[in-house]
Motif scaffolding. Structure first.
Motif, PDB file in Angstrom:
ATOM      1  N   GLU A 149      33.495 100.345  68.470  1.00  0.00           N
ATOM      2  CA  GLU A 149      33.022 100.278  69.851  1.00  0.00           C
ATOM      3  C   GLU A 149      33.649 101.403  70.678  1.00  0.00           C
ATOM      4  O   GLU A 149      34.842 101.685  70.573  1.00  0.00           O
ATOM      5  CB  GLU A 149      33.419  98.925  70.468  1.00  0.00           C
ATOM      6  N   LYS A 150      32.842 102.039  71.497  1.00  0.00           N
ATOM      7  CA  LYS A 150      33.335 103.111  72.359  1.00  0.00           C
ATOM      8  C   LYS A 150      34.082 102.510  73.536  1.00  0.00           C
ATOM      9  O   LYS A 150      33.593 101.600  74.208  1.00  0.00           O
ATOM     10  CB  LYS A 150      32.172 103.970  72.864  1.00  0.00           C
ATOM     11  N   LEU A 151      35.298 103.004  73.786  1.00  0.00           N
ATOM     12  CA  LEU A 151      36.129 102.515  74.879  1.00  0.00           C
ATOM     13  C   LEU A 151      35.966 103.439  76.078  1.00  0.00           C
ATOM     14  O   LEU A 151      36.060 104.658  75.943  1.00  0.00           O
ATOM     15  CB  LEU A 151      37.591 102.440  74.450  1.00  0.00           C
ATOM     16  N   THR A 152      35.726 102.873  77.241  1.00  0.00           N
ATOM     17  CA  THR A 152      35.372 103.683  78.412  1.00  0.00           C
ATOM     18  C   THR A 152      36.536 103.966  79.353  1.00  0.00           C
ATOM     19  O   THR A 152      36.466 104.897  80.159  1.00  0.00           O
ATOM     20  CB  THR A 152      34.251 102.996  79.202  1.00  0.00           C
ATOM     21  N   ARG A 153      37.617 103.188  79.270  1.00  0.00           N
ATOM     22  CA  ARG A 153      38.744 103.378  80.185  1.00  0.00           C
ATOM     23  C   ARG A 153      39.699 104.431  79.628  1.00  0.00           C
ATOM     24  O   ARG A 153      40.115 104.374  78.483  1.00  0.00           O
ATOM     25  CB  ARG A 153      39.507 102.061  80.396  1.00  0.00           C
ATOM     26  N   LYS A 154      40.047 105.413  80.476  1.00  0.00           N
ATOM     27  CA  LYS A 154      40.943 106.486  80.067  1.00  0.00           C
ATOM     28  C   LYS A 154      42.401 106.040  80.152  1.00  0.00           C
ATOM     29  O   LYS A 154      42.776 105.291  81.056  1.00  0.00           O
ATOM     30  CB  LYS A 154      40.734 107.727  80.943  1.00  0.00           C
ATOM     31  N   GLU A 155      43.213 106.530  79.240  1.00  0.00           N
ATOM     32  CA  GLU A 155      44.635 106.205  79.209  1.00  0.00           C
ATOM     33  C   GLU A 155      45.459 107.468  79.460  1.00  0.00           C
ATOM     34  O   GLU A 155      45.207 108.516  78.855  1.00  0.00           O
ATOM     35  CB  GLU A 155      45.026 105.612  77.853  1.00  0.00           C
ATOM     36  N   GLU A 156      46.468 107.360  80.319  1.00  0.00           N
ATOM     37  CA  GLU A 156      47.324 108.508  80.634  1.00  0.00           C
ATOM     38  C   GLU A 156      47.995 109.051  79.378  1.00  0.00           C
ATOM     39  O   GLU A 156      48.087 110.266  79.192  1.00  0.00           O
ATOM     40  CB  GLU A 156      48.384 108.093  81.655  1.00  0.00           C
ATOM     41  N   PHE A 157      48.458 108.160  78.504  1.00  0.00           N
ATOM     42  CA  PHE A 157      49.148 108.569  77.283  1.00  0.00           C
ATOM     43  C   PHE A 157      48.243 109.463  76.429  1.00  0.00           C
ATOM     44  O   PHE A 157      48.648 110.531  75.961  1.00  0.00           O
ATOM     45  CB  PHE A 157      49.569 107.329  76.484  1.00  0.00           C
ATOM     46  N   ILE A 158      47.005 109.028  76.248  1.00  0.00           N
ATOM     47  CA  ILE A 158      46.062 109.775  75.406  1.00  0.00           C
ATOM     48  C   ILE A 158      45.643 111.073  76.086  1.00  0.00           C
ATOM     49  O   ILE A 158      45.569 112.132  75.447  1.00  0.00           O
ATOM     50  CB  ILE A 158      44.826 108.902  75.084  1.00  0.00           C
ATOM     51  N   GLU A 159      45.395 110.991  77.387  1.00  0.00           N
ATOM     52  CA  GLU A 159      44.949 112.175  78.122  1.00  0.00           C
ATOM     53  C   GLU A 159      46.008 113.276  78.126  1.00  0.00           C
ATOM     54  O   GLU A 159      45.690 114.460  78.171  1.00  0.00           O
ATOM     55  CB  GLU A 159      44.593 111.796  79.564  1.00  0.00           C
ATOM     56  N   SER A 160      47.283 112.876  78.072  1.00  0.00           N
ATOM     57  CA  SER A 160      48.374 113.845  78.113  1.00  0.00           C
ATOM     58  C   SER A 160      48.608 114.525  76.770  1.00  0.00           C
ATOM     59  O   SER A 160      49.229 115.586  76.711  1.00  0.00           O
ATOM     60  CB  SER A 160      49.677 113.153  78.556  1.00  0.00           C
ATOM     61  N   LEU A 161      48.117 113.914  75.684  1.00  0.00           N
ATOM     62  CA  LEU A 161      48.411 114.425  74.350  1.00  0.00           C
ATOM     63  C   LEU A 161      47.191 114.987  73.624  1.00  0.00           C
ATOM     64  O   LEU A 161      47.329 115.530  72.522  1.00  0.00           O
ATOM     65  CB  LEU A 161      49.040 113.318  73.491  1.00  0.00           C
ATOM     66  N   THR A 162      46.033 114.856  74.208  1.00  0.00           N
ATOM     67  CA  THR A 162      44.823 115.418  73.612  1.00  0.00           C
ATOM     68  C   THR A 162      44.064 116.176  74.690  1.00  0.00           C
ATOM     69  O   THR A 162      44.339 116.014  75.878  1.00  0.00           O
ATOM     70  CB  THR A 162      43.913 114.307  73.038  1.00  0.00           C
ATOM     71  N   HIS A 163      43.110 117.003  74.292  1.00  0.00           N
ATOM     72  CA  HIS A 163      42.417 117.791  75.303  1.00  0.00           C
ATOM     73  C   HIS A 163      41.003 118.173  74.868  1.00  0.00           C
ATOM     74  O   HIS A 163      40.705 118.241  73.677  1.00  0.00           O
ATOM     75  CB  HIS A 163      43.216 119.059  75.637  1.00  0.00           C
ATOM     76  N   ASP A 164      40.150 118.400  75.866  1.00  0.00           N
ATOM     77  CA  ASP A 164      38.801 118.909  75.622  1.00  0.00           C
ATOM     78  C   ASP A 164      38.867 120.420  75.434  1.00  0.00           C
ATOM     79  O   ASP A 164      39.747 121.093  75.988  1.00  0.00           O
ATOM     80  CB  ASP A 164      37.881 118.611  76.807  1.00  0.00           C
ATOM     81  N   SER A 165      37.911 120.948  74.679  1.00  0.00           N
ATOM     82  CA  SER A 165      37.844 122.397  74.471  1.00  0.00           C
ATOM     83  C   SER A 165      36.403 122.881  74.587  1.00  0.00           C
ATOM     84  O   SER A 165      35.459 122.141  74.289  1.00  0.00           O
ATOM     85  CB  SER A 165      38.373 122.773  73.080  1.00  0.00           C
ATOM     86  N   TYR A 166      36.284 124.124  75.020  1.00  0.00           N
ATOM     87  CA  TYR A 166      34.983 124.789  75.095  1.00  0.00           C
ATOM     88  C   TYR A 166      35.102 126.114  74.354  1.00  0.00           C
ATOM     89  O   TYR A 166      36.003 126.909  74.639  1.00  0.00           O
ATOM     90  CB  TYR A 166      34.578 125.039  76.547  1.00  0.00           C
ATOM     91  N   ILE A 167      34.216 126.348  73.392  1.00  0.00           N
ATOM     92  CA  ILE A 167      34.241 127.574  72.606  1.00  0.00           C
ATOM     93  C   ILE A 167      32.976 128.362  72.908  1.00  0.00           C
ATOM     94  O   ILE A 167      31.858 127.851  72.733  1.00  0.00           O
ATOM     95  CB  ILE A 167      34.339 127.291  71.092  1.00  0.00           C
ATOM     96  N   ILE A 168      33.146 129.594  73.366  1.00  0.00           N
ATOM     97  CA  ILE A 168      32.014 130.453  73.711  1.00  0.00           C
ATOM     98  C   ILE A 168      31.945 131.591  72.698  1.00  0.00           C
ATOM     99  O   ILE A 168      32.907 132.348  72.531  1.00  0.00           O
ATOM    100  CB  ILE A 168      32.173 131.021  75.138  1.00  0.00           C
ATOM    101  N   GLN A 169      30.827 131.689  71.998  1.00  0.00           N
ATOM    102  CA  GLN A 169      30.620 132.753  71.022  1.00  0.00           C
ATOM    103  C   GLN A 169      29.745 133.835  71.660  1.00  0.00           C
ATOM    104  O   GLN A 169      28.529 133.672  71.765  1.00  0.00           O
ATOM    105  CB  GLN A 169      29.936 132.209  69.772  1.00  0.00           C
ATOM    106  N   VAL A 170      30.383 134.917  72.069  1.00  0.00           N
ATOM    107  CA  VAL A 170      29.651 135.983  72.755  1.00  0.00           C
ATOM    108  C   VAL A 170      28.528 136.534  71.880  1.00  0.00           C
ATOM    109  O   VAL A 170      27.423 136.810  72.366  1.00  0.00           O
ATOM    110  CB  VAL A 170      30.620 137.114  73.164  1.00  0.00           C
TER     111      VAL A 170
END
Length: 277
Positions: A149-170
């Motif tokens: 099941e997908k969990l919708t509430r964000k956790e400070e612990f998780i947010e501080s140790l993982t991150h979103d990324s965007y990769i742009i291929q010119v």
């Protein structure tokens, strides 16, 4: 209109030093409204040999508006690189971000210190091996391991140790743009290189929406800068020296492998002949 080529690190750095432009570019990449944006750190590696002008890193401290109307402080790490081998520098810089005391802020509501979440943006001058999407969003989501099941509430612990990324291929940018971001990123399209010099691109200002014309005009201004033109020449020279070094290393490696293969062949012949060596 003639504009400076933002594929050059010195030009891209000049472009992003304009806060209005930086805010516009980053907000379109992350698809979130940026309330405020400030430089945190800039690094342009020019060291030779063995490294070279390969990675441009610009860090921003940003306040972004969440979909629910709340605000969140984040650190945006933007890195631009030309070679696949630069992945080791990406890892090093990201590790440094987690260690930086300056990336800890005091939460006014709780009075506790919190680590700023990190958003990474990578602009690549080389292509990834398997995916040809011009922009790839690596997005974190939470799931219950047992039920999936997908969990919708964000956790400070998780947010501080993982991150979103965007990769742009010119190199994967297409002539047909599927959204606003791809239209904006078309400023990197090297098929528009000027016949006069690869330092410049020929773009049609009218092909960009009004909100993006500030970017075009900033690059047009850069094209008239003698200092930036000299820096682009220097960048070409450094990259050519790096390419020469890489070719020499590849040649020496091939010669060594050839010599080892010949030695192994001779040893096998001697063994078959019953000759000790």
């Amino acid at each position: 209109m003639k504009v400076a080529n933002p594929l050059y690190d010195v030009v891209f750095k000049y472009l992003m030093q304009d806060m209005r432009v930086a805010k516009l570019v980053i907000s379109n990449i992350i698809e979130q409204e940026i309330e405020s944006l400030d430089f945190a750190f800039t690094e342009l590696n020019r060291k030779l040999p063995g490294g070279g002008l390969t990675v441009l890193r610009i860090d921003f401290a940003a306040k972004i508006r969440e979909p629910d109307g709340s605000s969140k402080l984040v650190l945006i790490e933007l890195q631009k690189a030309k070679f696949p081998t630069d992945i080791t520098r990406f890892r090093k810089y990201l590790g440094k971000q987690y260690l930086e005391e300056s990336n800890i802020h005091l939460d006014e509501k709780t009075g506790k210190k919190k680590a700023l979440p990190i958003i990474s943006i990578y602009i690549l001058g080389h292509n990834l091996q398997y995916n040809d999407s011009p922009v790839i969003h690596v997005k974190r989501e939470y799931y219950d391991h047992a039920t999936k099941e997908k969990l919708t509430r964000k956790e400070e612990f998780i947010e501080s140790l993982t991150h979103d990324s965007y990769i742009i291929q010119v190199g994967r940018l297409r002539k047909k743009h599927r959204n606003k971001l791809e239209t904006l990123l078309s400023i990197f399209d090297q098929s528009n290189a000027s016949k006069e010099s690869k330092h410049f691109l020929d773009v049609l200002e009218s092909s960009f929406p009004d909100e993006f014309k500030v970017v075009i005009r900033r690059l047009h201004k850069a094209s008239a800068s003698r200092e930036l033109c000299e820096d682009m020449n220097m960048e070409d020279e450094i990259l050519e020296e790096l390419a020469t070094q890489e070719r020499l290393i590849a040649y020496e490696r091939a010669e060594k492998e050839k010599a080892e293969a010949e030695k192994a062949r001779l040893e096998k012949l001697l063994q078959q002949a019953g000759i000790e060596f």
